[in-house]
Scaffold this active site. Sequence first.
Site, short mmCIF file in Angstrom:
data_model
loop_
_atom_site.label_atom_id
_atom_site.label_comp_id
_atom_site.label_asym_id
_atom_site.label_seq_id
_atom_site.Cartn_x
_atom_site.Cartn_y
_atom_site.Cartn_z
N LYS A 72 -13.74 23.05 1.84
CA LYS A 72 -15.13 23.39 1.50
C LYS A 72 -15.26 23.99 0.10
O LYS A 72 -16.25 23.76 -0.59
CB LYS A 72 -15.72 24.35 2.54
CG LYS A 72 -15.94 23.69 3.89
CD LYS A 72 -16.62 24.64 4.85
CE LYS A 72 -16.76 24.01 6.23
NZ LYS A 72 -17.49 24.86 7.17
N ASP A 108 -24.20 25.34 7.12
CA ASP A 108 -23.66 26.12 8.24
C ASP A 108 -24.58 27.29 8.61
O ASP A 108 -24.85 27.54 9.79
CB ASP A 108 -22.27 26.68 7.89
CG ASP A 108 -21.21 25.60 7.88
OD1 ASP A 108 -21.32 24.65 8.68
OD2 ASP A 108 -20.27 25.71 7.07
#
Length: 282
Positions: A72, A108
């Site tokens: 990420k 997220d």
Amino acid sequence: MMAGEEGADAYVVMGNPVGHSQSPFIHAEFARQFGHAITYRALHVEIGSFRASVEAFRSQGGRGANVTLPFKEEAFALSTQPSARARQAGAVNTLHFDAERIRGDNTDGVGLVNDLEQNLGFPLAGRDILLVGAGGAARGVIGPLLAVSPARLVVANRTASRAQALRRHFDDRIEACGLDRLPAGPFDLVLNATSASLSDRAPPIATAPLRSGACAYDMMYAAEPSPFMRWAEDAGASMVSDGTGMLVEQAAESFRLWRGVRPRTGAVIDALRRRLRDSSSR
Ligand code: ATR
């Protein structure tokens, strides 16, 4: 492969490991809702090969990618157009290839907030929130949590210095402490953003500082309740949830960024729970 061979509507999730990813199932369900013809597959990427894998997929006509551990941060670095929430998180879970641009976003946090507020009916404004953990998972959700105006957001970590570093990153808008120095509370919501479940442990939360009606939420998901969820039941939480809904909600936000339409999530969350149960009982 020739340019365009992947087709105009090809997506992947890149990770290592990625074999157990539920994202191909979730995105296939979303595409079915709209009759969109897409392909979405899991792509195992070797450590050190992330950039090359992204470039290869793009040059084959790939439209977008989800990115999971451990890439990420690299995905953030690769983004030519990182969103505000990606910059806040320092991490990207959604890449969108748009001509020469690489848009990077992080869905997220909004996935967590949507699951809590919309699916579980737990509004966050004015709440006292305890976030346990200070790694990438915690950092990714702090900005969206602050955006819904909690009364208090305390980040507690086994290693206190990592929580303090997050506090500096977020301009002191959060409180930070070691897990062994928890403030008295009480809290309305306790979030587990640690990876303790991977070693079948709950993070050592010494006292049980929960207000009546409190919610405990594990950002991980599994067929069985995690050690953190069992701790929360014992500590008297009124509502205990794992992160299945967060997973589907973050995917829905990625799908919206790519396709311009927002899927319905309720039935997909139910289907995913059944799927996880079935695969664990086999
Ligand atoms: P992620 O990106 O999943 O957050 P990470 O950056 O490795 O992964 O962070 C893992 C988090 O889980 C950290 O907050 C870690 O605490 P430390 O910073 O003290 O290492 C936490 N963690 C992992 N195992 C734990 C355990 N058994 N008890 C408490 N915290 C734990």
